[in-house]
Write an enzyme that holds these catalytic residues in place. Structure first.
Site, mmCIF file in Angstrom:
data_model
loop_
_atom_site.group_PDB
_atom_site.id
_atom_site.type_symbol
_atom_site.label_atom_id
_atom_site.label_comp_id
_atom_site.label_asym_id
_atom_site.label_seq_id
_atom_site.Cartn_x
_atom_site.Cartn_y
_atom_site.Cartn_z
ATOM 1 N N GLN A 89 34.852 39.473 31.983
ATOM 2 C CA GLN A 89 35.499 38.445 31.251
ATOM 3 C C GLN A 89 34.259 37.559 30.839
ATOM 4 O OE1 GLN A 89 38.564 37.324 34.437
ATOM 5 N NE2 GLN A 89 39.546 36.618 32.398
ATOM 6 N N GLY A 117 40.482 32.229 38.963
ATOM 7 C CA GLY A 117 39.880 33.613 39.326
ATOM 8 C C GLY A 117 39.189 34.015 38.013
ATOM 9 N N HIS A 136 41.198 43.991 36.816
ATOM 10 C CA HIS A 136 40.169 43.541 35.562
ATOM 11 C C HIS A 136 38.720 44.696 35.871
ATOM 12 C CE1 HIS A 136 41.144 40.307 32.923
ATOM 13 N NE2 HIS A 136 41.365 39.441 33.987
ATOM 14 N N CYS A 188 45.874 34.554 31.775
ATOM 15 C CA CYS A 188 44.399 35.093 32.067
ATOM 16 C C CYS A 188 43.604 34.526 31.150
ATOM 17 C CB CYS A 188 44.482 36.405 31.780
ATOM 18 S SG CYS A 188 43.173 37.654 31.818
ATOM 19 N N LEU A 189 42.436 34.110 31.625
ATOM 20 C CA LEU A 189 41.499 33.416 30.592
ATOM 21 C C LEU A 189 40.988 34.221 29.538
ATOM 22 C CD1 LEU A 189 38.884 32.024 33.265
ATOM 23 C CD2 LEU A 189 40.758 30.831 32.159
ATOM 24 N N HIS A 216 45.070 40.768 40.419
ATOM 25 C CA HIS A 216 44.762 40.627 39.278
ATOM 26 C C HIS A 216 43.196 40.651 38.759
ATOM 27 C CE1 HIS A 216 45.418 38.184 35.159
ATOM 28 N NE2 HIS A 216 44.162 38.117 35.305
ATOM 29 N N GLU A 217 42.338 40.244 39.683
ATOM 30 C CA GLU A 217 40.988 40.187 39.162
ATOM 31 C C GLU A 217 40.581 41.604 39.523
ATOM 32 O OE1 GLU A 217 39.847 37.995 37.430
ATOM 33 O OE2 GLU A 217 41.340 36.600 38.187
#
Ligand SMILES: [Zn+2]
Length: 163
Positions: free
Chosen positions: A51, A46, A134, A88-89, A130-131
């Protein structure tokens, strides 16, 4: 196709509340495609617009074979609670335990501008939440109850490689 650089924490764009997409047009579709290319390149499940340095309410999540595209998502309902590992990226090498609902119902628009509702459970609910976090400038480290040790992270990678 365009692979963008993933913004790493700390960065202002990651902690700001994103703006709603007012008109879904070519640039929104381009953003969705860039998010996809960047997620795949980085082995994510995701990714959210901040990001890749875009302050808009847009995120995607891999749901099995499909990609869920969320434009202006809203959480309508959540139920349950479970603690599980998240990464997380934007936080390379940080993994930790995060408590999240086990069920979520959302409303969002797709790339054609159609509003849809979607229900998800367990891992998929976790990824969606989670997304969406963000998009509200909320990062997973603020919700972490425990950081995984290096040994635990190694085990995690070993499990993934076996699959
Ligand atoms: Zn993340």
């Amino acid at each position: 196709m365009a692979i963008k650089e993933v913004v790493k924490n700390p960065a202002n764009v990651l902690s700001q509340v994103t703006k709603e997409v007012e008109v879904i047009d070519e640039s929104t579709i381009q953003l969705l495609d860039d998010l996809y290319d960047t997620m795949v390149e980085n082995d994510g499940v995701g990714i959210a617009a901040p990001q890749i340095n875009v302050g808009l309410r847009v995120a995607i999540v891999e749901l099995g074979e499909d990609i869920l595209e969320m434009i202006n998502p809203i959480v309508l309902e959540t139920r349950g609670q479970a603690e599980d590992v998240e990464g997380c990226l934007s936080f390379p090498d940080l993994f930790g335990m995060v408590k999240r609902p086990t069920y979520v119902k959302i409303e969002a628009s797709d790339r054609e501008g159609r509003v849809y509702e979607l229900e998800a459970e367990d891992f998929e609910a976790r990824c969606i939440l989670h997304e969406i976090d963000h998009l509200d400038g909320v990062l997973f480290d603020s919700k972490m109850t425990r950081v995984l040790t290096e040994e635990e992270i190694e085990e995690l990678y070993a499990d993934v490689e076996e699959e």
